[in-house]
Every structure is written in C-alpha cells, then in structure tokens.
Design a protein around this motif. Structure first.
Motif, PDB file in Angstrom:
ATOM      1  N   ASP A   1       1.547   7.840  -4.337  1.00  0.00           N
ATOM      2  CA  ASP A   1       0.239   8.159  -4.939  1.00  0.00           C
ATOM      3  C   ASP A   1       0.296   9.366  -5.877  1.00  0.00           C
ATOM      4  O   ASP A   1      -0.666   9.657  -6.593  1.00  0.00           O
ATOM      5  CB  ASP A   1      -0.876   8.301  -3.886  1.00  0.00           C
ATOM      6  CG  ASP A   1      -0.539   9.289  -2.801  1.00  0.00           C
ATOM      7  OD1 ASP A   1       0.572   9.870  -2.838  1.00  0.00           O
ATOM      8  OD2 ASP A   1      -1.386   9.490  -1.908  1.00  0.00           O
TER       9      ASP A   1
ATOM     10  N   LYS B   1     -10.848   2.529   0.166  1.00  0.00           N
ATOM     11  CA  LYS B   1      -9.666   1.742  -0.205  1.00  0.00           C
ATOM     12  C   LYS B   1      -9.847   1.132  -1.593  1.00  0.00           C
ATOM     13  O   LYS B   1     -10.802   0.392  -1.833  1.00  0.00           O
ATOM     14  CB  LYS B   1      -9.463   0.612   0.811  1.00  0.00           C
ATOM     15  CG  LYS B   1      -8.775   1.047   2.071  1.00  0.00           C
ATOM     16  CD  LYS B   1      -8.364  -0.179   2.865  1.00  0.00           C
ATOM     17  CE  LYS B   1      -7.695   0.241   4.157  1.00  0.00           C
ATOM     18  NZ  LYS B   1      -7.324  -0.895   4.975  1.00  0.00           N
TER      19      LYS B   1
ATOM     20  N   VAL C   1      -4.495   1.896  -2.273  1.00  0.00           N
ATOM     21  CA  VAL C   1      -4.627   3.252  -1.722  1.00  0.00           C
ATOM     22  C   VAL C   1      -5.242   3.105  -0.332  1.00  0.00           C
ATOM     23  O   VAL C   1      -6.439   2.889  -0.186  1.00  0.00           O
ATOM     24  CB  VAL C   1      -5.543   4.114  -2.616  1.00  0.00           C
ATOM     25  CG1 VAL C   1      -5.611   5.535  -2.093  1.00  0.00           C
ATOM     26  CG2 VAL C   1      -5.056   4.094  -4.050  1.00  0.00           C
TER      27      VAL C   1
ATOM     28  N   PHE D   1       0.263   7.719  -9.699  1.00  0.00           N
ATOM     29  CA  PHE D   1      -0.760   6.837 -10.265  1.00  0.00           C
ATOM     30  C   PHE D   1      -1.138   7.340 -11.653  1.00  0.00           C
ATOM     31  O   PHE D   1      -1.523   8.508 -11.811  1.00  0.00           O
ATOM     32  CB  PHE D   1      -2.011   6.792  -9.376  1.00  0.00           C
ATOM     33  CG  PHE D   1      -1.800   6.037  -8.086  1.00  0.00           C
ATOM     34  CD1 PHE D   1      -1.131   4.818  -8.083  1.00  0.00           C
ATOM     35  CD2 PHE D   1      -2.282   6.531  -6.880  1.00  0.00           C
ATOM     36  CE1 PHE D   1      -0.940   4.113  -6.903  1.00  0.00           C
ATOM     37  CE2 PHE D   1      -2.099   5.822  -5.704  1.00  0.00           C
ATOM     38  CZ  PHE D   1      -1.423   4.620  -5.714  1.00  0.00           C
TER      39      PHE D   1
ATOM     40  N   ASN E   1      -4.598   5.405   2.105  1.00  0.00           N
ATOM     41  CA  ASN E   1      -4.567   6.706   2.769  1.00  0.00           C
ATOM     42  C   ASN E   1      -5.730   7.601   2.338  1.00  0.00           C
ATOM     43  O   ASN E   1      -5.631   8.805   2.342  1.00  0.00           O
ATOM     44  CB  ASN E   1      -3.223   7.412   2.507  1.00  0.00           C
ATOM     45  CG  ASN E   1      -2.926   7.558   1.017  1.00  0.00           C
ATOM     46  OD1 ASN E   1      -3.534   6.881   0.197  1.00  0.00           O
ATOM     47  ND2 ASN E   1      -2.010   8.450   0.664  1.00  0.00           N
ATOM     48  N   SER E   2      -6.836   6.979   1.895  1.00  0.00           N
ATOM     49  CA  SER E   2      -8.040   7.773   1.638  1.00  0.00           C
ATOM     50  C   SER E   2      -9.219   6.987   2.193  1.00  0.00           C
ATOM     51  O   SER E   2      -9.075   5.815   2.557  1.00  0.00           O
ATOM     52  CB  SER E   2      -8.218   8.034   0.138  1.00  0.00           C
ATOM     53  OG  SER E   2      -8.725   6.886  -0.486  1.00  0.00           O
TER      54      SER E   2
ATOM     55  N   LYS F   1      -4.654   1.157  -7.209  1.00  0.00           N
ATOM     56  CA  LYS F   1      -4.346   1.976  -8.377  1.00  0.00           C
ATOM     57  C   LYS F   1      -3.008   1.552  -8.946  1.00  0.00           C
ATOM     58  O   LYS F   1      -2.219   0.885  -8.266  1.00  0.00           O
ATOM     59  CB  LYS F   1      -4.337   3.460  -8.008  1.00  0.00           C
ATOM     60  CG  LYS F   1      -5.744   3.974  -7.722  1.00  0.00           C
ATOM     61  CD  LYS F   1      -5.809   5.478  -7.688  1.00  0.00           C
ATOM     62  CE  LYS F   1      -7.258   5.938  -7.538  1.00  0.00           C
ATOM     63  NZ  LYS F   1      -7.352   7.364  -7.349  1.00  0.00           N
TER      64      LYS F   1
ATOM     65  N   ASN G   1       0.816  -1.211   0.000  1.00  0.00           N
ATOM     66  CA  ASN G   1       0.000   0.000   0.000  1.00  0.00           C
ATOM     67  C   ASN G   1       0.855   1.269   0.000  1.00  0.00           C
ATOM     68  O   ASN G   1       2.082   1.203   0.085  1.00  0.00           O
ATOM     69  CB  ASN G   1      -0.995  -0.012   1.167  1.00  0.00           C
ATOM     70  CG  ASN G   1      -0.291  -0.097   2.514  1.00  0.00           C
ATOM     71  OD1 ASN G   1       0.814   0.406   2.683  1.00  0.00           O
ATOM     72  ND2 ASN G   1      -0.932  -0.754   3.472  1.00  0.00           N
ATOM     73  N   VAL G   2       0.173   2.390  -0.116  1.00  0.00           N
ATOM     74  CA  VAL G   2       0.864   3.681  -0.223  1.00  0.00           C
ATOM     75  C   VAL G   2       1.712   3.934   1.023  1.00  0.00           C
ATOM     76  O   VAL G   2       2.903   4.262   0.932  1.00  0.00           O
ATOM     77  CB  VAL G   2      -0.167   4.832  -0.409  1.00  0.00           C
ATOM     78  CG1 VAL G   2       0.513   6.194  -0.319  1.00  0.00           C
ATOM     79  CG2 VAL G   2      -0.894   4.690  -1.743  1.00  0.00           C
TER      80      VAL G   2
END
Ligand SMILES: [Fe+2]
Length: 390
Positions: A122, A164, A158, A125, A160-161, A167, A77-78
């Motif tokens: 990120d 989930k 992703v 992307f 961190n938003s 990307k 993940n990010v």
C-alpha cells in the motif's frame, strides 16, 4: 474529445500469440538472463487443470531453481500480497512467472515491486512511486479478460483499513516483459469463465472506446476488440475446445488491455471495483451485470461512438439515426450478457441494496474512472444505476 488529448502511448510487453506459443516462453526469459531464482505465481484452479505443469515442462533450464506459490486468491489484497513477499523475500527471487488470470498477474506485479523495494504494497498505490525497478514478470494468460498481461497496473484490494476499496499500483516497470497468449493452453477451461472474463474484456473495450482519456490509437485497439469479442464470445463460451475462438478471445482481450492501459476505463469499473472490494465478488461477472445499466446511462454523452459500438457488435444499423443506433448497441450488449449466461441483477450474486450508499461513495470518489467516463456522473446518478442493477 480524443484527438486533442496529450498522451504517452506505452506498450512494452512482447506478446507471443497463437496455438503452441507457450514454447516461446523459454526464449523470452533467456533474453533477460537466467540469473537468480524464479517464483511461479498461480492459483489452485490453474494448477489443478494441469496448466502450471505444462508451463514448468516448457522451461527445463529453470526447474531446479524455481519455487511455486499456488494460492493466489481472487481480488488479491494488501495483507495477502505482503505475506507472500515475506515468505519468499530471502530466497534470492529475481524473476516472476505469473500463470493465471487477472488476480494472479496483478499479484505477481505487486510482488515484483516488493521484492526490489520492500515494505508494504500500500506504500506504492499511485504512479511510479517505487524507487527500484521491479523484478521482471513473465505472464502466461489463462483467462480471456484481464488484459493485465499487457498492461502496467496492478489492482489490489485495500483490506487493512476500515473502508475496503481497490487501489492501483502503476508503473512503467510493471509491464510484463513477455506474455504468452496461447489459445491451445486455454482449451477445456470452464465455459462460464470464458463468459465472465470475456465480458470483462468487452467492458474494457467499450469503456475504453468511449473514455475521455482515449486517443485515435486506443480507439483503434478498443473498437476492433469489440468486433472480435462479439464474433467469438458465444463460440468460445459454448465450446472451449474451439481453439480458433479461444485464440481470438485471448488476443482481443490483450488488445483492449493495451488500450485500457493507455486510455482508461469508466464508470462500470468504478462501481465494480467498489463491489469487488466490499463483497469479494468476481470482477468479470460484476462488470458484465453492470455494463448494460451503465451504457443505458452513458450513451447520450457520445451517441456517435456508441453507434460505432453497435456496428462493431454487428447490429444492423442501416437506416437508423445515430441515436437509435447507439441505443440498439446498448440493447445488444444486454442480450449478449444474457446469451453467455450472466445473471441480470447484482442481487443474484449477493449484492444488497443496503450497501448502495457505501458503494456510491467509493465509486464517486474514484477519480481514475469518474474522470474518464464520458458522462459526468453525480452521486444521485450512481445510486439510480445501482438501484436498477441490484
Ligand atoms: Fe476489468
């Protein structure tokens, strides 16, 4: 739909194949020089199986200037990727050696971008959004499914938003410089991992063959990969000391990986990336479970190509209409999934019907896969597929 597509076909990774091909890694790296420090990227399973040590032993010239990051998690993940970059960013890393499956190779590619461009992954992307050429990545494949070792994409979750998703970072500079496809190195890996990653490769091959974005060139790669995988996957997953079957699987996996990089995938990957991001679920198993349900939905869009797939799966289609042959191919995929020991339903791996709406929204909005899928799916179609598959 294929022969009319305008496309750029890219295959930029030098592949070393066959038992014992690990010995070629040293020379492959030397071609790019031995400047700077090296970062090995791997996971604890690979390290524990002794594969990392074999790779290190094959590279005596760089041992003294190498560092090892051994904790790549499935579905990188990010946050995790950025943290690895922060840890090593001042260490003069100039080359990355990925020893692992898809998660490891994808993380290595993402790090290759960060080491030369900085920031957070990120920010990249999309297609070719970095300024500086990524560091060279060398990949030693340890599973038989990712295809990432021969491709130019890195799949990152992703985290961190609020929503989930997964990307992709794409870039011509993300093709590994070299990949080692050494069946002997894979001997003794768990049969269940051959089954799940091998079914991921089969998914790439089938989705790639019927993709709207394919071409005659990607068809050749994908259809032959279906043939090789269907011949080798049962042997390989039931006896991982069968080096012939392991070599066939890993080469077929990379073959369709190159196809995937150039012709795209489809709805199985659209839905499975949504599930992988939401549930942190294993990519190969999710794909394998989804594959028959999506094919049951998709075949009608291109019966001729699905009939070809049936033949590549060694279904005897003589005397059948094209439509019946297509359906027989879908049935064979369902049987094969069962034969290699994959669960039949997503519910068995913890996916809940309560998440159908969110999964559908993510998959439906992922144009990368929706646009390539042979049948244009509506939200209602995806809900119906998920209801059956869960
Ligand atoms: Fe995949």
């Amino acid at each position: 739909m294929n022969e009319f597509n305008n496309m750029e076909f890219m295959a930029k990774t030098t592949l070393y194949t066959g038992s014992g091909s690990l010995k070629s890694l040293k020379d492959a790296i030397k071609k790019y020089g031995l400047d700077g420090n090296f970062l090995f990227v791997t996971d604890k399973g690979i390290e524990g199986a002794g594969i990392l040590q074999k790779v290190i032993d094959s590279l005596p010239d760089i041992e003294s200037k190498s560092q090892i990051f051994n904790d790549i998690k499935p579905n990188p993940n990010v946050t995790g990727t950025n943290a690895i970059y922060e840890k090593y960013k001042n260490d003069g890393i100039q080359n990355i050696i990925a020893v692992g499956g898809g998660s490891v190779v994808d993380a290595a590619k993402a790090l290759a971008v960060l080491f030369t461009n900085g920031g957070s992954i990120d920010e990249y992307f999309g297609f070719d959004l970095y300024t500086n050429e990524p560091l060279p990545v060398f990949a030693v494949a340890t599973t038989v499914g990712t295809g990432s070792e021969g491709g130019h994409a890195s799949v990152i979750t992703v985290d961190n938003s609020e929503l989930k998703t997964k990307k992709l970072v794409f870039g011509e500079g993300l093709f590994p410089k070299a990949a080692i496809l050494d069946g002997e190195l894979l001997v003794g890996m768990p049969g269940s991992l051959v089954a799940s990653t091998g079914m991921d490769a089969l998914t790439h091959a089938i989705e790639g063959y019927v993709s709207r974005n394919g071409s005659i060139i990607t068809d050749a790669l994908n259809l032959h990969a279906v043939r090789v995988i269907s011949e080798a996957i049962l042997e390989a997953s039931s006896d991982t000391t069968n080096t012939s079957a392991m070599n066939r699987m890993i080469q077929a996996s990379t073959t369709t990986g190159i196809g995937m990089s150039n012709g795209g995938l489809g709805l199985v990957h659209g839905i499975s990336h949504a599930i992988g991001a939401q549930y942190d679920a294993p990519h190969g198993i999710v794909n394998a479970i989804l594959l028959p349900y999506v094919l049951e939905y998709n075949w009608i869009a291109n019966p001729k190509k699905f009939a070809d797939i049936a033949q590549a799966l060694r279904v005897n289609t003589s005397g059948m209409s094209t439509e019946d042959a297509a359906k027989a191919g879908v049935k064979r995929v369902k049987e094969l999934t069962k034969e290699v020991g994959i669960p039949e339903k997503l519910g068995e791996i913890g996916v809940s019907k309560e998440s159908i709406d969110v999964l559908t929204d993510i998959a439906f909005n992922d144009e990368l896969y929706m646009g390539a899928n042979p049948r244009r799916a509506t939200k209602k179609d995806i809900v119906a597929i998920l209801n059956k598959a869960i």
